[in-house]
Enzyme design. Structure first.
Site, PDB file in Angstrom:
ATOM      1  N   VAL A 294       0.834  -1.204   0.000  1.00  0.00           N
ATOM      2  CA  VAL A 294       0.000   0.000   0.000  1.00  0.00           C
ATOM      3  C   VAL A 294       0.869   1.255   0.000  1.00  0.00           C
ATOM      4  O   VAL A 294       0.584   2.227  -0.711  1.00  0.00           O
ATOM      5  CB  VAL A 294      -0.950  -0.004   1.216  1.00  0.00           C
ATOM      6  CG1 VAL A 294      -1.664   1.335   1.348  1.00  0.00           C
ATOM      7  CG2 VAL A 294      -1.964  -1.135   1.101  1.00  0.00           C
ATOM      8  N   ALA A 295       1.947   1.247   0.783  1.00  0.00           N
ATOM      9  CA  ALA A 295       2.842   2.405   0.838  1.00  0.00           C
ATOM     10  C   ALA A 295       3.476   2.668  -0.520  1.00  0.00           C
ATOM     11  O   ALA A 295       3.530   3.812  -0.989  1.00  0.00           O
ATOM     12  CB  ALA A 295       3.918   2.178   1.896  1.00  0.00           C
TER      13      ALA A 295
ATOM     14  N   TRP B 192       2.291   1.722  -3.331  1.00  0.00           N
ATOM     15  CA  TRP B 192       1.201   2.110  -4.227  1.00  0.00           C
ATOM     16  C   TRP B 192       0.983   3.620  -4.189  1.00  0.00           C
ATOM     17  O   TRP B 192       0.674   4.233  -5.201  1.00  0.00           O
ATOM     18  CB  TRP B 192      -0.069   1.370  -3.814  1.00  0.00           C
ATOM     19  CG  TRP B 192      -1.225   1.557  -4.749  1.00  0.00           C
ATOM     20  CD1 TRP B 192      -1.475   0.886  -5.904  1.00  0.00           C
ATOM     21  CD2 TRP B 192      -2.314   2.473  -4.589  1.00  0.00           C
ATOM     22  NE1 TRP B 192      -2.640   1.321  -6.471  1.00  0.00           N
ATOM     23  CE2 TRP B 192      -3.173   2.297  -5.694  1.00  0.00           C
ATOM     24  CE3 TRP B 192      -2.641   3.434  -3.630  1.00  0.00           C
ATOM     25  CZ2 TRP B 192      -4.343   3.033  -5.857  1.00  0.00           C
ATOM     26  CZ3 TRP B 192      -3.794   4.171  -3.788  1.00  0.00           C
ATOM     27  CH2 TRP B 192      -4.636   3.960  -4.888  1.00  0.00           C
ATOM     28  N   HIS B 193       1.167   4.230  -3.003  1.00  0.00           N
ATOM     29  CA  HIS B 193       1.030   5.680  -2.904  1.00  0.00           C
ATOM     30  C   HIS B 193       2.206   6.390  -3.560  1.00  0.00           C
ATOM     31  O   HIS B 193       2.028   7.315  -4.338  1.00  0.00           O
ATOM     32  CB  HIS B 193       0.929   6.106  -1.432  1.00  0.00           C
ATOM     33  CG  HIS B 193      -0.413   5.868  -0.829  1.00  0.00           C
ATOM     34  ND1 HIS B 193      -0.766   4.678  -0.230  1.00  0.00           N
ATOM     35  CD2 HIS B 193      -1.499   6.666  -0.730  1.00  0.00           C
ATOM     36  CE1 HIS B 193      -2.011   4.756   0.213  1.00  0.00           C
ATOM     37  NE2 HIS B 193      -2.478   5.950  -0.083  1.00  0.00           N
ATOM     38  N   ASP B 194       3.411   5.972  -3.212  1.00  0.00           N
ATOM     39  CA  ASP B 194       4.621   6.563  -3.792  1.00  0.00           C
ATOM     40  C   ASP B 194       5.816   5.787  -3.264  1.00  0.00           C
ATOM     41  O   ASP B 194       5.752   5.202  -2.185  1.00  0.00           O
ATOM     42  CB  ASP B 194       4.753   8.046  -3.410  1.00  0.00           C
ATOM     43  CG  ASP B 194       5.615   8.815  -4.405  1.00  0.00           C
ATOM     44  OD1 ASP B 194       6.226   8.151  -5.273  1.00  0.00           O
ATOM     45  OD2 ASP B 194       5.664  10.052  -4.329  1.00  0.00           O
TER      46      ASP B 194
END
Length: 505
Positions: free
Chosen positions: A388-389, A391-393
């Site tokens: 998820v991290a 996926w954000h950047d």
């Protein structure tokens, strides 16, 4: 609380000159507006263009339906989506990877662990696409005209498109692999286009809708990953769900025009709330310039809290616009934000309610294949939040944020296991409220660190809370307020249960 955030960010604050240059001329009561958040600024400034795109797409859809009559929706989605796909994203190489992926995936069925091979290929494609885009980006002559308009409404950067496509490509191919592994053709529904005899599947059943194997084709594949209403930012819908709603059974919810109109009114109200916050408290500009010197612990906390609320709203508003567009178009995707972020006391429940469609995608395609909530639950959660991290950047700060979230989940899991046999005791609710207070503080600190105030701001807040008299006084008062607020949240959920509503968050 509002006044504290306003005092810490308005013209009367001594730090105002440090961030005044980030403010723009507003339209509310002659005040300036904090339009300094890059993502939301692109969305806000180009909102009329987005509305024009919605109107264009809806008009074309209605026109094609009148001319072509009974036809498969995916044909229109393929043509319109492919045009948007080619013209709006700055990632020039992504369409080629999408097409190449479709050609390669059928050969993965000969590999023993084809699900792992699929995930590996898609992840490598996303990374390679990012590299090529950053180093060899170009703009072909034929799409410059389109880009001058369409690219303005596309507020995500190349990475977000690549990772979003990673999610869609994985959904298509893992659904395809699951279908090939499933039982014989006898398990298929007798699906016929627009069949009134089909029962309406709920949102969970549509994840595994028995779509015929022939529907896993190139046109449906491209129509799905480039479906215009959900292409820019989601919500995320699985391939099975998309095909089921597109070609076999439209949901009754999309025909409930009163419900859609009420959803539009709620969307408009959210925009007005966001505009009010941006005009009356400039907390985003303060966080960007770290202009909080001399602020009290209460003011620092409110800067962080309203920063988080603005982050919640800046995600909620685009997601609701695109979901509204999809509802008008006849597809009912999941609602991404089903609770206000301030109405949360559980770390686990918070993530079920925040970006709900992505949470479901993660659970179906990553968490459950890893083993789910078994004996490796913590390790699986660590893998999930690392994904998820990224996926954000791709930032160390966000990786640390993901790991902090996992660490903060552990106390809740432990407390739940210890006290689950005491649910009928009169003191159980109050112990839960104490745990909720701790959870709320931990969630706030993790998200302040990852998305608002960074390391410096978060450490400054912690230092003032524990090393100053005014900080300690505020800390204990806030603990009491959160304890009472948690009791109110408990009661709100009990009231929902009495009405037969249980959203598990």
């Amino acid at each position: 609380m509002f006044k504290a955030a306003m005092d810490a960010s308005n013209e009367t604050n001594p730090n105002y000159p440090k961030f005044a240059h980030l403010l723009s001329q507003g339209w509310m009561f002659g005040r300036k507006v904090d339009n300094s958040d890059q993502q939301y600024r692109f969305f806000r400034d180009n909102f009329p263009l987005l509305c024009g795109l919605v109107l264009l797409h809806t008009s074309l859809r209605r026109g094609v339906n009148l001319i072509a009559g009974n036809h498969k929706r995916t044909g229109f989605d393929f043509v319109f989506g492919x045009d948007i796909h080619l013209c709006s994203t700055r990632d020039e190489f992504l369409p080629y990877f999408d097409s190449l992926g479709y050609x390669i995936f059928p050969f993965l069925k000969y590999i023993k662990r084809n699900d792992v091979a699929t995930x590996t290929y898609v992840d490598x494609t996303a990374i390679l696409s990012l590299f090529l885009n950053d180093n060899y980006x170009s703009c072909t002559i034929w799409n410059r005209f389109y880009r001058s308009w369409i690219s303005e409404v596309s507020f995500q950067d190349g990475m977000c498109f690549s990772i979003s496509h990673c999610x869609r490509m994985l959904s298509y191919n893992l659904d395809y692999i699951e279908k090939r592994k499933s039982a014989s053709e006898e398990s298929n529904l007798e699906l016929k286009n627009s069949s009134s005899s089909l029962s309406e599947l709920d949102d969970r059943e549509r994840l595994v809708a028995p779509i015929p194997l022939t529907d896993y084709n190139f046109v449906n594949y491209m129509a799905y990953i480039t479906y215009a209403p959900l292409f820019i930012a989601g919500p995320i819908i699985t391939f099975n769900d998309y095909i089921y709603q597109s070609d076999y059974k439209a949901m009754s919810s999309v025909k409930d025009y009163k419900r859609t109109f009420i959803y539009f009114l709620r969307f408009a109200f959210c925009i007005l709330v966001m505009e009010f916050l941006l005009h009356f408290m400039y907390v985003v500009a303060v966080s960007k310039t770290k202009a909080w010197e001399g602020d009290t612990p209460f003011q620092l906390s409110m800067l962080g809290l309203f920063n988080l609320n603005i982050i919640w709203l800046k995600l909620l508003i685009p997601w609701r616009l695109f979901r509204l567009w999809s509802l008008i178009d006849g597809i009912d995707p999941p609602e991404n934000m089903i609770r206000c972020m301030d109405n949360n006391f559980s770390t686990l429940a918070f993530w079920r309610a925040w970006h709900r469609s992505y949470n479901r995608w993660i659970i179906r395609y990553i968490y459950i294949p890893l083993g789910g909530g078994g004996k490796y639950r913590i390790l699986n959660s660590l893998c999930v939040f690392s994904f998820v991290a990224i996926w954000h950047d791709i930032e160390l700060k966000l990786l640390m944020w993901g790991w902090l979230v996992v660490i903060f989940i552990i106390p809740e899991l432990a407390a739940t296991a210890i006290f689950k046999n005491y649910q009928h005791e009169p003191w159980y609710r109050h112990v839960c409220a104490l745990g909720a207070v701790i959870n709320i503080w931990m969630m706030m600190l993790a998200n302040l660190f990852g998305f608002c105030m960074g390391k410096d701001g978060t450490m400054s807040l912690i230092k003032t809370l524990f090393t100053t008299a005014v900080g300690l006084r505020f800390l204990f008062l806030s603990l009491g307020a959160l304890f009472v607020g948690s009791q109110v949240m408990f009661e709100l959920r009990e009231a929902e249960k009495r009405r037969g509503v249980n959203v598990k968050c």
